[in-house]
Design an enzyme around this catalytic site. Structure first.
Site: not given
Ligand code: F6P
Length: 326
Positions: A14, A75, A106, A129, A131, A133, A175
């Site tokens: 992301g 991804r 990660d 990121t 997040d 995390d 998430r």
């Molecule tokens: O970048 C992390 C994040 O924002 C998560 O919190 C979220 O669930 C996820 O990306 C969603 O990303 P995508 O829609 O790109 O899969």
């Protein structure tokens, strides 16, 4: 280890505000040390597709203040296969690239760890990121901007909550992790926060809200991480409404605005520091590590630890929400 002369850089997973500042730092530091810098467009998939281009200092001019990533991101399912990674390696060799900087989260470092075990390309990670995390670094690039974005949106929602005496459930990103939710909850003075790491019974939440959402209060705000097990803001709002039909309940999902926008100074500076340190580490013969920032010091954490360990949410801060919501 052979001397590093050509450094590739990619963004993966992301996007996060501040990634551009990190790319700029990697490219300019590489050039400063008389190396060539190569941008790999579209993450690992770009490596497989040979979308690789040499970068000069001017390619990274005027990008510091922009969200997203000029290198694009993705991804890649193909990079999870040995065949995909072999193609990626052959493309790096073709360009003579002998070291790699991966800016991502990660999942991106899981890929980098396997890749650097299979092939002789020293690889260093920079944590990007929203997040936050990631084990080994206090903050990841993008986290500060995301929390500020959420905070500003919630400040506005609080005007309506207060004007109408409403109870708002506001969903923020996260998430698998509650870092954005927890920090945003502290910064906005929320009544409660729901995170993926800890389950809360609806009954208990309702007791808490009943304590806080009383006639002496003008409004109620509950921050819900998208991955909280209660079913997001709408899920928990429905359960609360069933138990307390008298509450005027509303929901707001903040969504992708948290991933974009101008990075804060904190993210720009963090990204610049980590980008410079990543190139320094490669020139210092380091590999298979993530560069992080812990207690205001640059740190180097092996990929093994980064991907296998989990950063815990600070339980004391969770308790703070309860204390401060009185
Ligand atoms: O970048 C992390 C994040 O924002 C998560 O919190 C979220 O669930 C996820 O990306 C969603 O990303 P995508 O829609 O790109 O899969």
């Amino acid at each position: 280890m052979a001397k590093v002369t050509k450094i590739g850089v990619l963004t993966s997973g992301g996007d996060a505000p501040g990634m551009n500042a990190a790319i700029r730092a990697v490219v300019r530091t590489a050039i400063y040390y008389k190396c060539e810098a190569y941008g790999i467009y579209g993450g690992y998939q770009g490596l497989i597709n040979d979308d690789i281009h040499q970068m000069t200092t001017s390619h990274v001019s005027n990008i510091m203040q922009r969200g997203g990533t000029i290198l694009k991101t993705a991804r890649s399912a193909e990079f999870k296969t040995p065949e995909g990674r072999k193609k990626a390696y052959e493309n790096l060799k073709k360009h003579g690239i002998d070291a790699l900087v991966v800016i991502g989260g990660d999942g991106s470092f899981t890929g980098a760890r396997i890749f650097s075990q299979e092939f002789d390309i020293p690889t260093v990670g920079v944590p990007g990121t929203i997040d936050n995390d990631m084990f080994g670094t206090d903050h990841t690039i993008g986290y500060d901007t995301a929390v500020n974005t959420a905070m500003e949106a919630i400040d506005k929602i609080k005007d309506t909550a207060s004007a109408h005496n409403r109870l708002f459930f506001i969903e923020v990103m996260g998430r698998d992790a509650g870092f954005i939710a927890l920090r945003t909850a502290i910064a906005t003075g929320a009544e409660a926060v729901l995170v993926p790491e800890f389950d809360v019974e609806t009954e208990d939440l309702v007791k808490k809200i009943a304590r806080d959402y009383d006639p002496t209060k003008s409004s109620g705000i509950v921050i819900v991480a998208e991955g909280a097990k209660c079913g997001g803001a709408y899920g928990i709002a429905q359960k609360v409404k069933e138990l307390h039909p008298e509450y005027e309940v509303r929901c707001s999902v903040l969504g992708y605005q948290q991933r974009g926008g101008r990075p804060t100074q904190a993210d720009r500076v963090l990204a610049s520091q980590l980008g410079v340190a990543a190139v320094d580490a490669l020139l210092d013969d380091q590999k298979s590590i993530m560069i992080g920032m812990a207690n205001r010091e640059i740190v180097q954490i092996p990929f093994n630890k980064v991907v296998l360990k989990r950063k815990g949410l600070d339980e004391y801060r969770l308790k703070m929400i309860d204390i401060l919501a009185l």
